[in-house]
Scaffold this active site. Structure first.
Site, PDB file in Angstrom:
ATOM      1  N   ALA A  70      17.073 -28.060 117.928  1.00 52.73           N
ATOM      2  CA  ALA A  70      18.530 -27.976 118.069  1.00 52.73           C
ATOM      3  C   ALA A  70      18.859 -28.007 119.551  1.00 52.73           C
ATOM      4  O   ALA A  70      18.028 -27.638 120.396  1.00 52.73           O
ATOM      5  CB  ALA A  70      19.025 -26.679 117.438  1.00 52.73           C
ATOM      6  N   GLY A 115      14.230 -27.354 115.193  1.00 52.88           N
ATOM      7  CA  GLY A 115      14.959 -28.151 114.201  1.00 52.88           C
ATOM      8  C   GLY A 115      14.294 -29.485 113.909  1.00 52.88           C
ATOM      9  O   GLY A 115      14.509 -30.058 112.833  1.00 52.88           O
ATOM     10  N   GLU A 118      11.720 -28.694 111.435  1.00 52.20           N
ATOM     11  CA  GLU A 118      12.438 -28.392 110.187  1.00 52.20           C
ATOM     12  C   GLU A 118      12.967 -29.656 109.516  1.00 52.20           C
ATOM     13  O   GLU A 118      12.986 -29.742 108.284  1.00 52.20           O
ATOM     14  CB  GLU A 118      13.575 -27.408 110.471  1.00 52.20           C
ATOM     15  CG  GLU A 118      13.044 -26.024 110.826  1.00 52.20           C
ATOM     16  CD  GLU A 118      14.111 -25.103 111.395  1.00 52.20           C
ATOM     17  OE1 GLU A 118      14.711 -25.449 112.437  1.00 52.20           O
ATOM     18  OE2 GLU A 118      14.359 -24.043 110.794  1.00 52.20           O
ATOM     19  N   GLU A 138      11.342 -21.103 118.258  1.00 54.62           N
ATOM     20  CA  GLU A 138      12.635 -20.412 118.387  1.00 54.62           C
ATOM     21  C   GLU A 138      12.515 -19.008 118.966  1.00 54.62           C
ATOM     22  O   GLU A 138      13.388 -18.573 119.724  1.00 54.62           O
ATOM     23  CB  GLU A 138      13.329 -20.338 117.016  1.00 54.62           C
ATOM     24  CG  GLU A 138      13.912 -21.646 116.534  1.00 54.62           C
ATOM     25  CD  GLU A 138      12.933 -22.511 115.755  1.00 54.62           C
ATOM     26  OE1 GLU A 138      11.711 -22.219 115.769  1.00 54.62           O
ATOM     27  OE2 GLU A 138      13.383 -23.463 115.115  1.00 54.62           O
TER      28      GLU A 138
HETATM   29  N1  COA Z   1      18.018 -28.877 123.592  1.00 58.16           N
HETATM   30  C1  COA Z   1      18.664 -29.442 124.623  1.00 58.16           C
HETATM   31  N2  COA Z   1      18.083 -30.217 125.540  1.00 58.16           N
HETATM   32  C2  COA Z   1      16.762 -30.453 125.385  1.00 58.16           C
HETATM   33  C3  COA Z   1      16.011 -29.916 124.328  1.00 58.16           C
HETATM   34  C4  COA Z   1      16.687 -29.097 123.403  1.00 58.16           C
HETATM   35  N3  COA Z   1      16.073 -28.557 122.342  1.00 58.16           N
HETATM   36  N4  COA Z   1      14.724 -30.314 124.469  1.00 58.16           N
HETATM   37  C5  COA Z   1      14.686 -31.099 125.544  1.00 58.16           C
HETATM   38  N5  COA Z   1      15.912 -31.184 126.115  1.00 58.16           N
HETATM   39  C6  COA Z   1      16.314 -31.930 127.300  1.00 58.16           C
HETATM   40  C7  COA Z   1      15.868 -31.234 128.582  1.00 58.16           C
HETATM   41  O1  COA Z   1      16.802 -30.224 128.951  1.00 58.16           O
HETATM   42  C8  COA Z   1      15.859 -32.387 129.548  1.00 58.16           C
HETATM   43  O2  COA Z   1      17.189 -32.700 129.892  1.00 58.16           O
HETATM   44  P1  COA Z   1      17.571 -32.998 131.451  1.00 58.16           P
HETATM   45  O3  COA Z   1      16.747 -34.199 131.803  1.00 58.16           O
HETATM   46  O4  COA Z   1      19.036 -33.263 131.411  1.00 58.16           O
HETATM   47  O5  COA Z   1      17.172 -31.779 132.220  1.00 58.16           O
HETATM   48  C9  COA Z   1      15.359 -33.541 128.679  1.00 58.16           C
HETATM   49  O6  COA Z   1      15.617 -33.162 127.328  1.00 58.16           O
HETATM   50  C10 COA Z   1      13.879 -33.796 128.838  1.00 58.16           C
HETATM   51  O7  COA Z   1      13.196 -32.576 128.561  1.00 58.16           O
HETATM   52  P2  COA Z   1      12.110 -31.929 129.573  1.00 58.16           P
HETATM   53  O8  COA Z   1      12.042 -30.465 129.268  1.00 58.16           O
HETATM   54  O9  COA Z   1      12.418 -32.319 130.976  1.00 58.16           O
HETATM   55  O10 COA Z   1      10.792 -32.686 129.107  1.00 58.16           O
HETATM   56  P3  COA Z   1       9.293 -32.131 129.201  1.00 58.16           P
HETATM   57  O11 COA Z   1       8.414 -33.273 128.846  1.00 58.16           O
HETATM   58  O12 COA Z   1       9.061 -31.436 130.492  1.00 58.16           O
HETATM   59  O13 COA Z   1       9.180 -31.017 128.043  1.00 58.16           O
HETATM   60  C11 COA Z   1       9.495 -30.153 125.838  1.00 58.16           C
HETATM   61  C12 COA Z   1       9.298 -31.393 126.703  1.00 58.16           C
HETATM   62  C13 COA Z   1       9.764 -30.604 124.399  1.00 58.16           C
HETATM   63  C14 COA Z   1       8.200 -29.295 125.866  1.00 58.16           C
HETATM   64  C15 COA Z   1      10.669 -29.314 126.373  1.00 58.16           C
HETATM   65  O14 COA Z   1      11.796 -30.167 126.537  1.00 58.16           O
HETATM   66  C16 COA Z   1      11.095 -28.188 125.469  1.00 58.16           C
HETATM   67  O15 COA Z   1      10.433 -27.164 125.439  1.00 58.16           O
HETATM   68  N6  COA Z   1      12.224 -28.349 124.761  1.00 58.16           N
HETATM   69  C17 COA Z   1      12.787 -27.305 123.939  1.00 58.16           C
HETATM   70  C18 COA Z   1      12.000 -27.157 122.641  1.00 58.16           C
HETATM   71  C19 COA Z   1      12.574 -26.022 121.820  1.00 58.16           C
HETATM   72  O16 COA Z   1      12.546 -24.872 122.184  1.00 58.16           O
HETATM   73  N7  COA Z   1      13.134 -26.380 120.663  1.00 58.16           N
HETATM   74  C20 COA Z   1      13.681 -25.449 119.727  1.00 58.16           C
HETATM   75  C21 COA Z   1      15.115 -25.283 119.954  1.00 58.16           C
HETATM   76  S1  COA Z   1      15.805 -24.121 118.796  1.00 58.16           S
END
Ligand code: COA
Length: 264
Positions: A70, A115, A118, A138
């Site tokens: 999400a 999500g 999910e 989460e």
């Molecule tokens: N919500 C909003 N934005 C998200 C996102 C999310 N769940 N997951 C990734 N993004 C965005 C990042 O903020 C970034 O945006 P920006 O370039 O404007 O800063 C872009 O997507 C790229 O992500 P980034 O974190 O730079 O890539 P990465 O390769 O370093 O890491 C992940 C990848 C997936 C490990 C990391 O993005 C992450 O941990 N995301 C969240 C996962 C999460 O907790 N999901 C559950 C949500 S309830």
């Protein structure tokens, strides 16, 4: 392949060979699900379910993620009521994937977190790229899975493994996901869509009414006591006998020819 919809929308939809491909397409945000994207996903699955030229659905993501969860940017200001509505909205949309009478395969091309995991869980089958990473992180954000993960993950991989994944928030790779039964198969990334289409084609060679009744019987039956569940199975087995496809399937087998199912 038919022309896909406007690429500026967060979800694209295209149909080829009776397979609708629904692609979550916010690659700059790793396909994170904001409200518009969830709504568009709901519209896409409803469209596929209603389309007479579609027999099954593949769900995937554009770029290096399936869906990275999400959209976290909306969380800091959520009130309790808004958070509950947020969960209900996603749950309702994902349930429409799970209840689809047409088979739905998740082609997990990369990150499937929160999500995203999910969404994959709400699909009938999951095929992962060897680059996929999956998990329910989460709790690291001070929340719990809200789009069905607390319920579908233990039903799929067992309570102990689900608790481990949800309580640690750890991310696992595709091979570990395969080992614990979270995905059905792992293939090289370049072969992912072809593998999903191949499996879907195998499903679509079968009678559509039988596919729909098999999905419904498993979905409803798993939440019933066994005695009731097998009653439901008998009921739906009976419904198969209303169809021309049942006669066609048996007749074709006995005549040693391929069946021609019509969905009637
Ligand atoms: N919500 C909003 N934005 C998200 C996102 C999310 N769940 N997951 C990734 N993004 C965005 C990042 O903020 C970034 O945006 P920006 O370039 O404007 O800063 C872009 O997507 C790229 O992500 P980034 O974190 O730079 O890539 P990465 O390769 O370093 O890491 C992940 C990848 C997936 C490990 C990391 O993005 C992450 O941990 N995301 C969240 C996962 C999460 O907790 N999901 C559950 C949500 S309830």
């Amino acid at each position: 392949m038919s022309a896909s919809d406007d690429q500026s929308t967060p979800v694209t939809y295209e149909v080829a060979d009776r397979i609708a491909t629904i692609t979550v397409s916010r690659p700059d945000k790793l396909n994170a699900l904001d409200k518009a994207t969830i709504t568009a996903l709901g519209a896409a699955i409803d469209r596929a379910r209603a389309a007479s030229d579609v027999g099954g659905v593949i769900v995937t993501g554009a770029g290096r993620a399936f869906v990275a969860g999400a959209d976290i940017s909306q969380f800091p200001t959520l009130t309790e009521r808004e958070a509950r509505e947020f969960a209900l909205h996603g749950q309702t949309v994902f349930r429409r994937f799970e209840c689809s009478p047409k088979p739905v395969i998740a082609a997990v091309n990369g990150f499937a977190l929160g999500g995203g995991c999910e969404l994959a869980l709400a699909c009938h089958v999951r095929i992962a790229s060897d680059a996929a990473k999956m998990g329910q992180p989460e709790v690291k954000l001070g929340i719990i899975p809200g789009y069905g993960g607390t319920q579908r993950l233990p039903r799929l991989v067992g309570k102990g493994r689900a608790l481990q994944l949800i309580l640690t928030g750890e991310t696992i790779d595709a091979h570990e996901a395969l080992r614990i039964g979270l995905v059905n198969a792992v293939v090289p990334g370049a072969e992912l869509i072809a593998a999903a289409r191949k499996m879907m084609s195998a499903m679509l060679a079968n009678g559509p009414v039988a596919l729909a009744l098999a999905i419904e019987t498993i979905d409803k039956g798993l939440d019933l006591p066994l005695e009731k569940a097998i009653e439901l199975e008998a009921e739906n087995f009976g419904r198969c006998a209303r169809t021309e496809d049942m006669r066609e399937g048996a007749t074709a087998f006995l005549a040693k020819r391929a069946p021609h199912f019509t969905g009637r």
